[in-house]
Design an enzyme around this catalytic site. Structure first.
Site, PDB file in Angstrom:
ATOM      1  N   SER A  47      36.963  42.131 -23.611  1.00 59.51           N
ATOM      2  CA  SER A  47      35.511  42.324 -23.671  1.00 59.51           C
ATOM      3  C   SER A  47      34.792  41.462 -22.643  1.00 59.51           C
ATOM      4  O   SER A  47      34.849  40.232 -22.697  1.00 59.51           O
ATOM      5  CB  SER A  47      34.991  41.991 -25.073  1.00 59.51           C
ATOM      6  N   ASP A  83      32.977  52.620 -20.968  1.00 58.36           N
ATOM      7  CA  ASP A  83      31.713  53.291 -21.302  1.00 58.36           C
ATOM      8  C   ASP A  83      31.732  54.783 -20.968  1.00 58.36           C
ATOM      9  O   ASP A  83      30.785  55.503 -21.300  1.00 58.36           O
ATOM     10  CB  ASP A  83      30.557  52.631 -20.546  1.00 58.36           C
ATOM     11  N   ARG A 117      24.943  57.413 -24.524  1.00 60.93           N
ATOM     12  CA  ARG A 117      26.035  58.084 -23.810  1.00 60.93           C
ATOM     13  C   ARG A 117      26.544  59.307 -24.563  1.00 60.93           C
ATOM     14  O   ARG A 117      27.077  60.235 -23.967  1.00 60.93           O
ATOM     15  CB  ARG A 117      27.165  57.103 -23.506  1.00 60.93           C
ATOM     16  N   LYS A 176      23.578  48.814 -14.992  1.00 60.37           N
ATOM     17  CA  LYS A 176      23.002  48.149 -16.168  1.00 60.37           C
ATOM     18  C   LYS A 176      23.547  46.727 -16.323  1.00 60.37           C
ATOM     19  O   LYS A 176      22.782  45.786 -16.553  1.00 60.37           O
ATOM     20  CB  LYS A 176      23.308  48.988 -17.423  1.00 60.37           C
ATOM     21  N   SER A 177      24.846  46.572 -16.182  1.00 57.99           N
ATOM     22  CA  SER A 177      25.444  45.235 -16.352  1.00 57.99           C
ATOM     23  C   SER A 177      24.884  44.269 -15.321  1.00 57.99           C
ATOM     24  O   SER A 177      24.539  43.119 -15.639  1.00 57.99           O
ATOM     25  CB  SER A 177      26.961  45.312 -16.170  1.00 57.99           C
ATOM     26  N   ARG A 226      26.416  46.207 -35.225  1.00 54.77           N
ATOM     27  CA  ARG A 226      27.539  45.918 -34.317  1.00 54.77           C
ATOM     28  C   ARG A 226      28.096  44.496 -34.533  1.00 54.77           C
ATOM     29  O   ARG A 226      27.367  43.579 -34.911  1.00 54.77           O
ATOM     30  CB  ARG A 226      27.097  46.126 -32.866  1.00 54.77           C
ATOM     31  N   GLN A 284      31.608  41.256 -22.413  1.00 60.67           N
ATOM     32  CA  GLN A 284      30.437  40.627 -23.038  1.00 60.67           C
ATOM     33  C   GLN A 284      30.827  39.304 -23.674  1.00 60.67           C
ATOM     34  O   GLN A 284      30.105  38.307 -23.547  1.00 60.67           O
ATOM     35  CB  GLN A 284      29.826  41.563 -24.084  1.00 60.67           C
ATOM     36  N   ARG A 312      32.247  55.496 -31.237  1.00 59.57           N
ATOM     37  CA  ARG A 312      32.360  56.611 -30.279  1.00 59.57           C
ATOM     38  C   ARG A 312      33.580  57.494 -30.507  1.00 59.57           C
ATOM     39  O   ARG A 312      33.633  58.600 -29.963  1.00 59.57           O
ATOM     40  CB  ARG A 312      32.323  56.085 -28.840  1.00 59.57           C
ATOM     41  N   LYS A 353      31.048  50.332 -30.175  1.00 62.12           N
ATOM     42  CA  LYS A 353      29.996  50.535 -29.173  1.00 62.12           C
ATOM     43  C   LYS A 353      28.672  50.911 -29.855  1.00 62.12           C
ATOM     44  O   LYS A 353      28.516  50.722 -31.051  1.00 62.12           O
ATOM     45  CB  LYS A 353      30.448  51.594 -28.164  1.00 62.12           C
TER      46      LYS A 353
HETATM   47  C1  S3P Z   1      29.269  45.283 -20.660  1.00 61.45           C
HETATM   48  C2  S3P Z   1      30.555  45.220 -21.115  1.00 61.45           C
HETATM   49  C3  S3P Z   1      31.218  46.320 -21.812  1.00 61.45           C
HETATM   50  C4  S3P Z   1      30.403  47.617 -21.836  1.00 61.45           C
HETATM   51  C5  S3P Z   1      28.946  47.398 -21.951  1.00 61.45           C
HETATM   52  C6  S3P Z   1      28.425  46.473 -20.863  1.00 61.45           C
HETATM   53  C7  S3P Z   1      28.727  44.136 -19.894  1.00 61.45           C
HETATM   54  O1  S3P Z   1      31.479  45.906 -23.123  1.00 61.45           O
HETATM   55  O2  S3P Z   1      30.849  48.471 -22.852  1.00 61.45           O
HETATM   56  O3  S3P Z   1      28.241  48.630 -21.869  1.00 61.45           O
HETATM   57  O4  S3P Z   1      27.703  44.302 -19.206  1.00 61.45           O
HETATM   58  O5  S3P Z   1      29.324  43.057 -19.959  1.00 61.45           O
HETATM   59  P1  S3P Z   1      32.750  45.003 -23.484  1.00 61.45           P
HETATM   60  O6  S3P Z   1      32.217  43.733 -24.012  1.00 61.45           O
HETATM   61  O7  S3P Z   1      33.513  45.806 -24.472  1.00 61.45           O
HETATM   62  O8  S3P Z   1      33.554  44.763 -22.241  1.00 61.45           O
END
Ligand code: S3P
Length: 440
Positions: free
Chosen positions: A170, A323, A395, A24-25, A125, A172, A354, A350
């Site tokens: 993180s 995850d 999930r 997915k990422s 979020r 993201q 979770r 998340k």
């Molecule tokens: C992701 C980073 C993760 C993960 C998410 C996908 C990404 O989050 O939980 O499902 O694709 O960069 P974080 O920002 O907490 O690392």
């Protein structure tokens, strides 16, 4: 649409060789980078889940032309770093935090205004974690009063570079700042307190953009790039998502007489915490045919049933398995003895909280569990079965479907339609592997 799933003890162990959908990422990033690149990119192995489709729809709404996706194949005609056009309506990121946060970094530097919205889960979020550093780069973006979506962005011509110390591990947030850094006038750096997934860095390089990572110590690294460059279209093959494979790793580790091979899975070292955790619990997991595909390590993962034992999960592994905790909790519920999860407060931010949602679900199926601020303590034993709520979290739904593989009575999951965000063929693959699962 609402889907209820019911699973019950697999009559026999899980068997066979299966290929779970693309990562997915990487899928999100491949759509983003191909759209901003110069030239035509061919993507194979794309995850056709709702989250990634939301990212693709957003770029189409900003004038990007793409053919597909069809069976994981997608061709994108890049418009270049400055070639996006103003969308006519709000950009709907659905359930996807990755899509929303990374898009903020890109949209901050476009010459138009945009508004990012999401579903009920995404709308609660935390988004200040991206708008705060982006604002310090000169971006004009705002969340609602609670720090949640919608996000209003007024693009600015050029951003200022920053040296940003991430307050939490993180990927993201790191990626949002790096993507904004592509448009900054100078060098942007992001320092992470602990390793987080590095697909942005690896994929930027695959699209010909220089990006350096320097290790500060055992845990922390600094990533640097200079703004003003361009991305060059490329062909990219996306391997299977270890986060989706994890459901079957746990299933094969808890259902007696199982042996399953998960084909072509991305084993990027920033993602393999789930393997280390399951091995610490005694699981028999072997990596076969380790190879490199498009700048990422890939392997076939063979999992053979052996009984699991509880353990204190090393908090250093948390960002590397972030995850996978919902399904790791299911493994813990089936293990002999007690398993402790700590240092995992990020789980509360998340698709659902979770920690709270897993504690609620585990109790509903008869598992003894104590909630802690930064984790939980799970006492292994028999999963009786019962009814659980997904809380719009894919999930959570899939984890409890796996729990049904060993429960005395069936496990019924309400709101299971959410599995389509990351794993649209979950029910088919789970049945193919031998799990007794049905829509009710
Ligand atoms: C992701 C980073 C993760 C993960 C998410 C996908 C990404 O989050 O939980 O499902 O694709 O960069 P974080 O920002 O907490 O690392």
């Amino acid at each position: 649409m609402s889907l209820k799933l019911s699973t019950n003890k697999a009559s026999k162990g899980l068997r066979g060789s299966i290929r779970v959908p693309g990562d997915k990422s990487m899928s999100h990033r491949s759509v983003m980078f191909s759209s901003l690149a110069t030239g035509t990119s061919n993507i194979t192995g794309l995850l056709e889940g709702e989250d990634v489709l939301a990212t693709l729809a957003a770029f189409r709404a900003m004038g990007v032309e793409a053919q597909g996706p069809d069976n994981g194949k997608l061709t994108i005609e890049g418009v270049g770093m400055r070639g996006l056009s103003a969308p006519e309506s709000d950009l709907d990121m659905g359930n996807s935090g990755t899509a929303m946060r990374l898009m903020c970094g890109i949209l901050a530097a476009q010459n138009f205004a945009s508004k990012l919205v999401g579903d009920e889960s995404l709308s609660s979020r935390p988004m200040r974690r991206v708008t705060v550093p982006l604002t310090s780069m000169g971006a004009r973006c705002a969340t609602d009063e609670d720090g949640c979506p919608p996000i209003h962005i007024r693009g600015v011509e050029s951003l200022e570079p920053i040296d940003y110390k991430l307050p939490m591990a993180s990927a993201q947030v790191k990626s949002a700042v790096l993507l904004a850094g592509l448009y900054a006038d100078g060098e942007t750096s992001v320092t992470e307190p602990a390793p987080t997934r590095d697909h942005t860095e690896r994929m930027l390089k695959a699209y010909g953009y220089e990006c350096e990572t320097e290790k500060n110590n055992e845990k922390s690294s600094t990533i640097r790039l200079r703004g003003g460059g361009s991305l060059t279209a490329t062909d990219i093959d996306i391997p299977s998502d270890i986060s989706s494979a994890a459901f079957f790793m746990v299933a094969a580790s808890i259902v007696p007489d199982s042996q399953i091979t998960l084909e072509h899975v991305c084993i990027n070292p920033t993602r393999t915490g789930v393997i280390d955790i399951l091995k610490a619990m005694g699981a028999d997991i072997k990596l076969l045919n380790v190879r490199a595909v498009g700048g990422e390590p890939v392997a076939d993962i063979k999992v053979t049933y052996v009984g699991l034992k509880g353990c204190d999960i090393d908090p250093n592994l948390v960002p590397l398995a972030i995850d996978e905790f919902p399904v790791i909790c299911i493994a813990a519920a089936c293990a002999e003895g007690v398993t402790t999860v700590s240092g995992a407060e990020e789980l509360r931010a998340k698709e659902s909280d979770r920690i709270a949602v897993m504690v609620e679900g585990l109790r509903s199926v008869g598992v003894e569990v104590e909630e802690r601020r930064d984790g939980m303590v799970v006492t292994g034993g028999v999963i009786e079965g019962g009814e659980v709520q997904s809380h719009h979290d894919h999930r959570i739904a899939m984890s409890f479907a796996i729990a049904g593989g060993v429960s005395s009575n069936s496990v019924v999951i309400n709101g299971a339609e959410t599995v389509a965000t990351s794993f649209p063929n979950f029910v088919d693959l789970a049945s193919e592997a031998g799990l007794s699962i049905e829509a009710v």
